[in-house]
Design an enzyme around this catalytic site. Structure first.
Site, PDB file in Angstrom:
ATOM      1  N   HIS A 150       8.233  43.796 -40.890  1.00 22.65           N
ATOM      2  CA  HIS A 150       7.432  44.872 -41.452  1.00 22.65           C
ATOM      3  C   HIS A 150       6.080  44.333 -41.881  1.00 22.65           C
ATOM      4  CE1 HIS A 150       6.314  48.459 -43.715  1.00 22.65           C
ATOM      5  NE2 HIS A 150       7.316  49.075 -43.112  1.00 22.65           N
ATOM      6  N   HIS A 151       5.046  45.160 -41.700  1.00 22.42           N
ATOM      7  CA  HIS A 151       3.690  44.736 -42.041  1.00 22.42           C
ATOM      8  C   HIS A 151       3.549  44.447 -43.537  1.00 22.42           C
ATOM      9  CE1 HIS A 151      -0.374  43.952 -41.112  1.00 22.42           C
ATOM     10  NE2 HIS A 151      -0.529  44.840 -40.153  1.00 22.42           N
TER      11      HIS A 151
END
Length: 531
Positions: A167-168
């Site tokens: 996930h960013h």
């Protein structure tokens, strides 16, 4: 709860970020340790939808080691699943009443996070890209730590692939590049084995145990920075207003004034990915001859390819495209993960320009934008980025994206990587292709990554909006040939490299008994430094 290896890197990060490994966590209250999450990292969750996941990924290809044995992959899968996950890879999102969520530590199910897949026989790179396209379009499970790692076999010549999706909110491209460099070895004979999740270190900062005096002192510093940030943002807004009234000469694009094209359709969930590889020395040589940098050449090639593609589809706008360009704001010695970036708007070139004019226009535009923003504080630049991105996402979520002018047309990002070849238990990594997220109001992302004398292009797009992504990707190396010819740098070797810079379909004939890897080019690769 499993214990993380006490690597030197991990000890340095913990010592800097907290007075104890967990702060006031499990050892004090019996509860799972908690870590604060930054507003920018949390925004990655707030702006996430089913149609627009907020994860970043890397697709790595490896040649098999000469003495690996038939069970090399199986042994590797078992060993990887046995390695405990350290922060942030053992963090999941937890809630707090009336406050920002926090990261809470958990015990990951490594069989869920580390997965073993095999392509159907006879296997090939087209099948690999189809599989990765499908995986890249799927949301990560927020009830678990938000990452997945795939070991994929069944490629020609015994090659195998890694696909890591995180996930960013855990990391940006610069963080993942650092993890990659630390996890692999430059020695082909080394038995070094350190998966990223065993050594990554915090993606955010653990909250210190502070005295009242320290709390008040920190509050004063923060308030001071915010006042400076507000003043700087006011100045930027004033410049935008004067430009809109044609009373100013700022070359920084005004947000939400980009031309609308097929790159700004409504995004749907399915994804396509495509890759290309270009010799880094060719980009450096072209940039030097034209009076610019490697990044200037990359932006020019992407713009030329997009212009050609849009023209063929009758979508060429009268105004230049606007690229959203991420910029890493970390100091050189900054080791934390998470997101410390700004996204600047860069005006590209007009469609009727030749390649030389295109390069000059983009070089001047990008350098002016970077220079103008370099005079602002990091707080101001990050706040500017957060505000415009949230506004873009809000318009997207409310269904207004197709009625309002877009913030930009696509994201183009350049992430420097290791200049030397890397190995994993004797297996040489032949390439790593960055695959990122699609920004609000757009349907495409182009990220490039330098590795061992090559520049690796990873394109991600909404499949319904850009069904022929590989065709557009092929235009990038072809644009380099045109640019080299205009500079008097063209030669037979470069032409051959360009003609082979695409993924080979499994139906095509093998060259020398092997199929070419995604985006592979012919000819030798000169091992040079990163841009």
């Amino acid at each position: 709860m499993s214990t993380c290896p006490a690597s030197g890197y991990w000890r340095r990060v913990v010592a800097r970020n907290t007075t104890s490994p967990y702060g006031k966590g499990q050892g004090d209250s019996g509860r799972a340790p908690m870590t604060s999450i930054s507003i920018l990292d949390y925004a990655m969750f707030l702006t996430e939808t089913r149609e627009s996941p907020r994860h970043v990924a890397g697709l790595s290809l490896f040649d098999p080691p000469a003495d690996g044995g038939e069970d090399f992959i199986l042994r590797m899968v078992e060993d990887m699943r046995a390695v405990p996950a350290c922060p942030p890879f053992n963090w999941k999102l937890g809630s707090r009443l009336g406050a920002l969520p926090v990261w809470t530590e958990t015990e990951p199910d490594m069989k869920h996070h580390v997965r073993h897949l095999a392509l159907p026989r006879p296997g090939g790179y087209a099948e690999l890209m189809k599989l990765v396209s499908d995986l890249h379009g799927e949301l990560l499970d927020r009830s678990r730590p938000v990452w997945e790692f795939y070991i994929i076999e069944g490629l020609p010549g015994g090659q195998f692939a890694f696909y890591l999706k995180v996930h960013h909110a855990y990391a940006d491209g610069a963080t993942m590049s650092r993890w990659l460099d630390v996890s692999l070895s430059t020695d082909p004979k080394s038995d070094k084995f350190r998966p990223m999740w065993s050594l990554a270190g915090p993606a955010g900062r653990r909250r210190r145990q502070q005295s009242l005096t320290q709390v008040l002192e920190e509050f004063g510093k923060t308030a001071g920075r915010q006042l400076v940030s507000v003043a700087e943002l006011y100045t930027m807004i004033l410049k935008h207003s004067l430009k809109a009234l044609r009373l100013g000469d700022s070359k920084v694009p005004i947000p939400f004034t980009a031309p609308r094209t097929l790159l700004n359709q409504r995004l749907t969930a399915p994804r396509s990915v495509a890759t290309a590889t270009i010799d880094l020395e060719r980009l450096r040589r072209a940039g030097k001859a034209a009076g610019g940098t490697i990044n200037d050449v990359v932006l020019t090639l992407c713009d030329a390819a997009l212009t050609r593609y849009l023209s063929e589809h009758g979508e060429l706008p009268p105004k230049p495209l606007v690229a959203e360009m991420p910029v890493d704001l970390r100091a050189e010695d900054h080791e934390d993960g998470g997101n410390v970036i700004s996204i600047l708007l860069v005006e590209m070139a007009r469609g009727n320009m030749n390649v030389d004019e295109r390069f000059n226009a983009i070089r001047d535009s990008s350098h002016t934008v970077i220079k103008e923003f370099s005079g602002l504080s990091n707080d101001a630049v990050m706040t500017y980025t957060l505000v415009v991105q949230v506004l873009a996402q809000l318009g997207d979520s409310l269904g207004l994206a197709e009625r309002l002018p877009p913030l930009g047309n696509l994201v183009i990002s350049n992430v420097p990587g290791p200049p030397q070849a890397l190995f994993m238990r004797g297996a040489r990594m032949t390439g790593i292709f960055p695959l990122s997220t699609v920004a609000p109001g757009t349907v495409m992302n182009i990220t490039v990554f330098s590795y061992a004398g090559t520049m690796l292009f990873g394109l991600v797009a909404g499949r319904d909006a850009i069904p022929d992504l590989q065709q557009l990707t092929d235009y990038i190396p072809e644009s380099l040939v045109e640019f080299e010819q205009s500079l008097g740098l063209s030669d037979q070797e470069n032409a051959e490299k360009s003609s082979a810079a695409r993924i080979k379909k499994t139906t095509k004939k093998k060259r020398n008994g092997k199929k070419s890897a995604p985006g592979a080019t012919k000819g030798r690769n000169k091992k040079t430094g990163t841009p």
